[in-house]
Design a protein around this motif. Sequence first.
Motif, mmCIF file in Angstrom:
data_model
loop_
_atom_site.group_PDB
_atom_site.id
_atom_site.type_symbol
_atom_site.label_atom_id
_atom_site.label_comp_id
_atom_site.label_asym_id
_atom_site.label_seq_id
_atom_site.Cartn_x
_atom_site.Cartn_y
_atom_site.Cartn_z
ATOM 1 N N LEU A 1 35.384 51.160 27.020
ATOM 2 C CA LEU A 1 34.526 50.265 27.790
ATOM 3 C C LEU A 1 34.072 50.957 29.076
ATOM 4 O O LEU A 1 34.874 51.529 29.814
ATOM 5 N N SER A 2 32.758 50.914 29.307
ATOM 6 C CA SER A 2 32.198 51.504 30.524
ATOM 7 C C SER A 2 30.841 50.864 30.740
ATOM 8 O O SER A 2 30.373 50.106 29.891
ATOM 9 N N TRP B 1 34.483 42.165 36.563
ATOM 10 C CA TRP B 1 35.702 42.275 35.728
ATOM 11 C C TRP B 1 36.606 43.401 36.216
ATOM 12 O O TRP B 1 37.829 43.289 36.228
ATOM 13 N N LEU B 2 35.952 44.515 36.624
ATOM 14 C CA LEU B 2 36.727 45.667 37.095
ATOM 15 C C LEU B 2 37.612 45.319 38.281
ATOM 16 O O LEU B 2 38.657 45.936 38.493
ATOM 17 N N ASP C 1 34.647 33.143 36.282
ATOM 18 C CA ASP C 1 35.633 32.100 35.971
ATOM 19 C C ASP C 1 37.027 32.648 35.716
ATOM 20 O O ASP C 1 38.005 32.181 36.275
ATOM 21 N N ASN C 2 37.116 33.596 34.827
ATOM 22 C CA ASN C 2 38.426 34.194 34.561
ATOM 23 C C ASN C 2 38.233 35.572 33.931
ATOM 24 O O ASN C 2 37.126 35.956 33.562
ATOM 25 N N TYR C 3 39.318 36.275 33.794
ATOM 26 C CA TYR C 3 39.319 37.658 33.328
ATOM 27 C C TYR C 3 38.588 37.829 31.992
ATOM 28 O O TYR C 3 37.735 38.695 31.830
ATOM 29 N N LEU D 1 34.954 39.553 30.908
ATOM 30 C CA LEU D 1 34.866 40.591 29.880
ATOM 31 C C LEU D 1 33.851 40.181 28.811
ATOM 32 O O LEU D 1 32.997 40.970 28.401
ATOM 33 N N ASN D 2 33.934 38.935 28.391
ATOM 34 C CA ASN D 2 33.004 38.434 27.384
ATOM 35 C C ASN D 2 31.558 38.548 27.880
ATOM 36 O O ASN D 2 30.671 39.003 27.152
ATOM 37 N N SER D 3 31.328 38.137 29.110
ATOM 38 C CA SER D 3 29.959 38.164 29.651
ATOM 39 C C SER D 3 29.400 39.569 29.639
ATOM 40 O O SER D 3 28.202 39.779 29.425
ATOM 41 N N ALA D 4 30.260 40.562 29.869
ATOM 42 C CA ALA D 4 29.798 41.952 29.903
ATOM 43 C C ALA D 4 29.474 42.478 28.510
ATOM 44 O O ALA D 4 28.486 43.173 28.313
ATOM 45 N N VAL D 5 30.288 42.137 27.525
ATOM 46 C CA VAL D 5 30.176 42.835 26.241
ATOM 47 C C VAL D 5 29.868 41.943 25.038
ATOM 48 O O VAL D 5 29.837 42.420 23.905
#
Lengths: 251, 486
Positions: free
Chosen positions: B33-34, B62-63, B182-184, B188-192
Amino acid sequence: MSLLEIKDLHAKVEGNEILKGLNLTVNAGEVHAIMGPNGSGKSTLASVIAGNDNFEVTSGDILYNGNSILDLEPEERAREGVFLAFQYPLEIPGVSNANFMKQAVNEIREHRKLDNLSAGEFLKLMKERAAFVELDKSFLSRAVNEGFSGGEKKRNEIFQMAMLEPKLCIMDETDSGLDIDALRIVSNGVNKLRNKDNAFVVITHYQRLLNYIIPDFVHVLSGGKIIKSGGKELAHELEEKGYDWLKDVQN
Amino acid sequence: MSDEMELLEEVTSNEYKYGFVTNIEQEFAPKGLSEDIVRFISAKKKEPQFMLEWRLRAYRYWLTMKEPHSWAKLNYPPIDYQDQYYYAAPVQKVKPKSLSEVDPELLDTFKKLGISVEEQKRLTGVESNIAVDVVIDSVSVGTTFRETLSELGIIFCSMSDAIESYPELVEKYIGSVVPYTDNYFAALNSAVFSDGSFCYIPKGVRCPMELSTYFRINAAMTGQFERTLIIADEDSYVSYLEGCTAPMRDENQLHGAVVEIIAHKNAEVKYSTVQNWYPGNKEGKGGVYNFVTKRALCEGDYSKVSWTQVETGSAITWKYPSCVLKGDNSIGEFYSVAVTNNFQQADTGSKMMHIGKNTRSKIISKGISAGQSNNSYRGLVKINKKATNSRNFSQCDSLLIGNKCGAHTFPYIEVDNSTGIVEHEATTSKVSEDILFYCRQRGMSEDNAVALIINGFAKEVMDQMPMEFAIEARKLLEISLEGSVG
């Protein structure tokens, strides 16, 4: 051949020997009453015949139609026609009486190589048998014994008996906690089910029930053995004199 | 006694039925992931600029976050986010216009899973009428009944199609209920996220059929991150179903979904899930890590959202479908049956946030634990200062099978308005030997007796399921607990 033959049965629960050499023979068409003081082993006898594995048979045998049933699981005994009306029927939340009975009837019919009943036939049978013990049809959709009164629970036991058409019916203190009306209803139900092919073993403390369900034999169970057997008049004698005089006779 | 122990150890002998792998040609993004991967996914899907920017903001946020490891009653090793693929898609030479053009190997997979992707004619009257969107790994491979639905103005398509065809709707609503902050796992979901389903019901329309999404993880070492967005406009109604399965694999697979629902004035949405991701084997090896954020916003007055879930799969379930009751007189409901067996762990429940006046919520949670599993209910009922005359009723029942499992209840209640009424009831019971003996004395086998008892226990929730799903869900309950009693 007898329907039930118990030979020199010894059984224990949690290390304590409760049954100490019990003998009993029951033929089809008969009603046997088993009476006796508290702690004499009456309920243990019922549990052992039904196959409750909290009880360990240490010696002796139970023959049903001539074959030992000691190695059979409770459900196998039930499918062969052994029925126990529980002293304390259990509640099963969320499971309707209709669904409960459907499962039981289907598994028993499968064992007897009969086809499943259609929904219509099943409902008809349920209504007919519920009427035996004066339960109205609203009871069929209620959860098994949940929120039932003591009397309703016992009537439900007899209803289930009527549905499953067993050969050997053991009634464990079915009369305890019943008022006169319920006692009459339960007894009437049982009397309708009596026929020449089945037999009843009625465990009770009181002679009262036996005014309604007339026994052919009365046995006194004490100290894990049957110490006296007689006809229905024995029950009257016990009601009058209690059990102590028998212990004296025994000794 | 020793017999009983032996049997207890034996637990489920039943194999996971959906554990097969389909041999299809797949393309992957490079592992790990990047920012480049985020750009890769967005480019692959030919997304407009706003989506890419939103994804990158989510990724950067997220980071800065830490995996939430402390508060949930779940025990698992830290996840290596670089040891996963974030994009896997079946290779399709041309984009299929209809399901008949989809790779037959894929169609065969659906057949094995028991999903009907053919548009059955209503006239046959045999097959149920359900529109399905099928998502394999990262992408949607087809949606049925699109035309029938579009005649009513209903949009039902994959998220990718929605971003392409209805970017203004997506831009307006995505992240409006579950922001990436909202949460971790939401970040992550929003990014990928790579696909999911999109649904819009216009004003005054009652959707005439069940809408359904079927999620399938196929590829190895691949995380699945789908995103579903449902918008019910004023006076509309829709019932939505979600099902999921995955192959049996020894490694743990990550699934991090987000579902957002917006209900406008007088709208009603029913969302039902049958979650049957691979739970891992009897020793607790493998299985899906299921970290899901589901939330509904009852935006309009008199709107209503019901969540119903039957959770039998996954090695780990972390999931709290929630309702934000913003509109006055709005209603939120949560009905759940969560089953854990062997070494499964579930920490699941609901949040009901009362903001509007006269809002009502109901939580019915039934947890069933067997084997050496742990099953926790975690819920929050919050009545805000302005939520006058709001009510909540919560009921959390736990059923234990055997003596090595655990059931836990963590209810949180916060009431800031003195007119609020909150009720909480909880029970814990055990499938006792006495009840089993009672059933067996009536001629039932032990397995059938257990099935009867758990179905009775779960009935209140099962009754909320749409008919076609209820039958499947009931079977699933029975299978996942078969042989779990000694």
